[in-house]
Design a protein around this motif. Structure first.
Motif, PDB file in Angstrom:
ATOM      1  N   PHE A 162      31.855  42.551  29.466  1.00 17.18           N
ATOM      2  CA  PHE A 162      32.611  42.404  30.267  1.00 17.18           C
ATOM      3  C   PHE A 162      32.101  42.052  31.625  1.00 17.18           C
ATOM      4  CE2 PHE A 162      35.946  43.910  33.725  1.00 17.18           C
ATOM      5  CZ  PHE A 162      36.840  43.058  33.503  1.00 17.18           C
ATOM      6  N   VAL A 163      31.291  42.910  32.034  1.00 19.59           N
ATOM      7  CA  VAL A 163      30.446  42.697  33.376  1.00 19.59           C
ATOM      8  C   VAL A 163      29.976  41.395  33.536  1.00 19.59           C
ATOM      9  CG1 VAL A 163      28.743  43.590  34.904  1.00 19.59           C
ATOM     10  CG2 VAL A 163      30.336  45.249  33.850  1.00 19.59           C
ATOM     11  N   ALA A 164      29.198  41.105  32.393  1.00 19.97           N
ATOM     12  CA  ALA A 164      28.753  39.570  32.448  1.00 19.97           C
ATOM     13  C   ALA A 164      29.605  38.313  32.467  1.00 19.97           C
ATOM     14  CB  ALA A 164      27.911  39.285  30.987  1.00 19.97           C
ATOM     15  N   ASP A 165      30.900  38.526  31.739  1.00 17.15           N
ATOM     16  CA  ASP A 165      31.932  37.636  31.992  1.00 17.15           C
ATOM     17  C   ASP A 165      32.410  37.721  33.744  1.00 17.15           C
ATOM     18  OD1 ASP A 165      31.891  37.040  29.494  1.00 17.15           O
ATOM     19  OD2 ASP A 165      33.774  38.197  28.827  1.00 17.15           O
ATOM     20  N   VAL A 166      32.351  38.834  34.024  1.00 16.35           N
ATOM     21  CA  VAL A 166      32.991  39.045  35.596  1.00 16.35           C
ATOM     22  C   VAL A 166      31.942  38.060  36.444  1.00 16.35           C
ATOM     23  CG1 VAL A 166      33.567  40.273  37.384  1.00 16.35           C
ATOM     24  CG2 VAL A 166      34.316  40.899  35.138  1.00 16.35           C
ATOM     25  N   GLU A 167      30.711  38.355  36.178  1.00 14.99           N
ATOM     26  CA  GLU A 167      29.599  37.938  36.946  1.00 14.99           C
ATOM     27  C   GLU A 167      29.558  36.472  36.775  1.00 14.99           C
ATOM     28  OE1 GLU A 167      26.175  41.525  36.859  1.00 14.99           O
ATOM     29  OE2 GLU A 167      26.248  40.017  35.279  1.00 14.99           O
ATOM     30  N   GLY A 209      29.963  39.685  46.489  1.00 18.15           N
ATOM     31  CA  GLY A 209      28.682  40.109  46.381  1.00 18.15           C
ATOM     32  C   GLY A 209      28.100  40.883  45.008  1.00 18.15           C
ATOM     33  N   SER A 210      29.424  41.332  44.555  1.00 20.10           N
ATOM     34  CA  SER A 210      28.781  42.048  43.356  1.00 20.10           C
ATOM     35  C   SER A 210      30.125  42.230  42.407  1.00 20.10           C
ATOM     36  CB  SER A 210      28.524  43.563  43.673  1.00 20.10           C
ATOM     37  OG  SER A 210      29.557  44.397  44.273  1.00 20.10           O
ATOM     38  N   VAL A 211      29.980  42.690  41.133  1.00 26.24           N
ATOM     39  CA  VAL A 211      31.304  42.760  40.304  1.00 26.24           C
ATOM     40  C   VAL A 211      32.148  43.933  41.154  1.00 26.24           C
ATOM     41  CG1 VAL A 211      32.066  43.653  38.243  1.00 26.24           C
ATOM     42  CG2 VAL A 211      29.996  42.100  38.076  1.00 26.24           C
ATOM     43  N   LYS A 212      31.547  44.900  41.513  1.00 24.97           N
ATOM     44  CA  LYS A 212      32.156  46.099  42.217  1.00 24.97           C
ATOM     45  C   LYS A 212      33.065  45.570  43.280  1.00 24.97           C
ATOM     46  CE  LYS A 212      31.311  50.209  44.781  1.00 24.97           C
ATOM     47  NZ  LYS A 212      30.105  51.321  45.779  1.00 24.97           N
ATOM     48  N   GLU A 213      32.672  44.782  44.116  1.00 19.86           N
ATOM     49  CA  GLU A 213      33.457  44.161  45.039  1.00 19.86           C
ATOM     50  C   GLU A 213      34.571  43.309  44.683  1.00 19.86           C
ATOM     51  OE1 GLU A 213      32.203  41.120  48.531  1.00 19.86           O
ATOM     52  OE2 GLU A 213      30.832  42.447  48.142  1.00 19.86           O
ATOM     53  N   PHE A 214      34.204  42.671  43.649  1.00 15.94           N
ATOM     54  CA  PHE A 214      35.450  41.650  43.153  1.00 15.94           C
ATOM     55  C   PHE A 214      36.642  42.535  42.534  1.00 15.94           C
ATOM     56  CE2 PHE A 214      37.084  39.522  39.213  1.00 15.94           C
ATOM     57  CZ  PHE A 214      37.837  38.529  40.181  1.00 15.94           C
ATOM     58  N   HIS A 269      38.478  44.143  44.978  1.00 13.20           N
ATOM     59  CA  HIS A 269      39.427  43.203  45.653  1.00 13.20           C
ATOM     60  C   HIS A 269      40.593  42.967  44.765  1.00 13.20           C
ATOM     61  CE1 HIS A 269      40.816  39.483  47.371  1.00 13.20           C
ATOM     62  NE2 HIS A 269      40.650  39.078  46.227  1.00 13.20           N
ATOM     63  N   VAL A 270      40.419  42.703  43.545  1.00  8.85           N
ATOM     64  CA  VAL A 270      41.421  42.567  42.614  1.00  8.85           C
ATOM     65  C   VAL A 270      42.598  43.798  42.517  1.00  8.85           C
ATOM     66  CG1 VAL A 270      42.121  42.032  40.218  1.00  8.85           C
ATOM     67  CG2 VAL A 270      40.362  40.724  41.445  1.00  8.85           C
ATOM     68  N   VAL A 271      41.766  44.910  42.445  1.00  7.47           N
ATOM     69  CA  VAL A 271      42.741  46.024  42.381  1.00  7.47           C
ATOM     70  C   VAL A 271      43.627  46.259  43.661  1.00  7.47           C
ATOM     71  CG1 VAL A 271      42.657  48.638  42.187  1.00  7.47           C
ATOM     72  CG2 VAL A 271      41.223  47.320  40.614  1.00  7.47           C
ATOM     73  N   GLN A 321      44.398  44.004  45.723  1.00 10.28           N
ATOM     74  CA  GLN A 321      45.434  42.925  45.922  1.00 10.28           C
ATOM     75  C   GLN A 321      46.356  43.170  44.976  1.00 10.28           C
ATOM     76  OE1 GLN A 321      43.944  39.359  44.163  1.00 10.28           O
ATOM     77  NE2 GLN A 321      45.133  38.045  45.833  1.00 10.28           N
ATOM     78  N   GLU A 322      46.438  43.802  43.788  1.00  5.02           N
ATOM     79  CA  GLU A 322      47.500  44.016  42.747  1.00  5.02           C
ATOM     80  C   GLU A 322      48.266  45.152  43.340  1.00  5.02           C
ATOM     81  OE1 GLU A 322      50.168  43.641  39.678  1.00  5.02           O
ATOM     82  OE2 GLU A 322      48.157  42.488  40.135  1.00  5.02           O
ATOM     83  N   MET A 323      47.575  46.263  43.969  1.00  2.00           N
ATOM     84  CA  MET A 323      48.320  47.524  44.513  1.00  2.00           C
ATOM     85  C   MET A 323      49.470  46.848  45.635  1.00  2.00           C
ATOM     86  SD  MET A 323      45.520  50.319  44.167  1.00  2.00           S
ATOM     87  CE  MET A 323      46.154  51.316  45.445  1.00  2.00           C
ATOM     88  N   GLU A 324      48.817  45.924  46.317  1.00  2.15           N
ATOM     89  CA  GLU A 324      49.690  45.714  47.631  1.00  2.15           C
ATOM     90  C   GLU A 324      50.785  44.488  47.314  1.00  2.15           C
ATOM     91  OE1 GLU A 324      46.650  44.194  50.210  1.00  2.15           O
ATOM     92  OE2 GLU A 324      46.231  46.370  51.021  1.00  2.15           O
ATOM     93  N   SER A 325      50.760  43.781  46.023  1.00  2.00           N
ATOM     94  CA  SER A 325      51.581  42.773  45.480  1.00  2.00           C
ATOM     95  C   SER A 325      52.936  43.230  45.437  1.00  2.00           C
ATOM     96  CB  SER A 325      50.981  42.297  44.364  1.00  2.00           C
ATOM     97  OG  SER A 325      51.889  41.389  43.807  1.00  2.00           O
TER      98      SER A 325
END
Length: 66
Positions: A13-18, A27-32, A35-37, A39-43
């Protein structure tokens, strides 16, 4: 000082995200993922319980969740 926790993700999964974020400004999977989480919480568009179950099943079928 802030407390942190660790979330385990399958290496595949991490490789797919990378690969997905390769040309993105993250800059990293962690940062992405953060961001997604956030964004979803604020949606305003929530995920229904049925949609959440479908998503969870798809992730299990792909081997990302047990």
């Amino acid at each position: 000082m802030s407390d942190y926790t660790t979330i385990s993700l399958r290496k595949e999964f991490v490789a797919d995200v990378e690969a997905y974020i390769e040309d993105e400004p993250f800059g990293s999977v962690k940062e992405f993922v953060k961001h997604v989480v956030v964004q979803e919480m604020e949606s305003d568009e929530g995920v229904s319980e049925a949609e959440a179950k479908q998503i969870a099943q798809k992730l299990r079928d792909l081997g990302y969740m047990e």
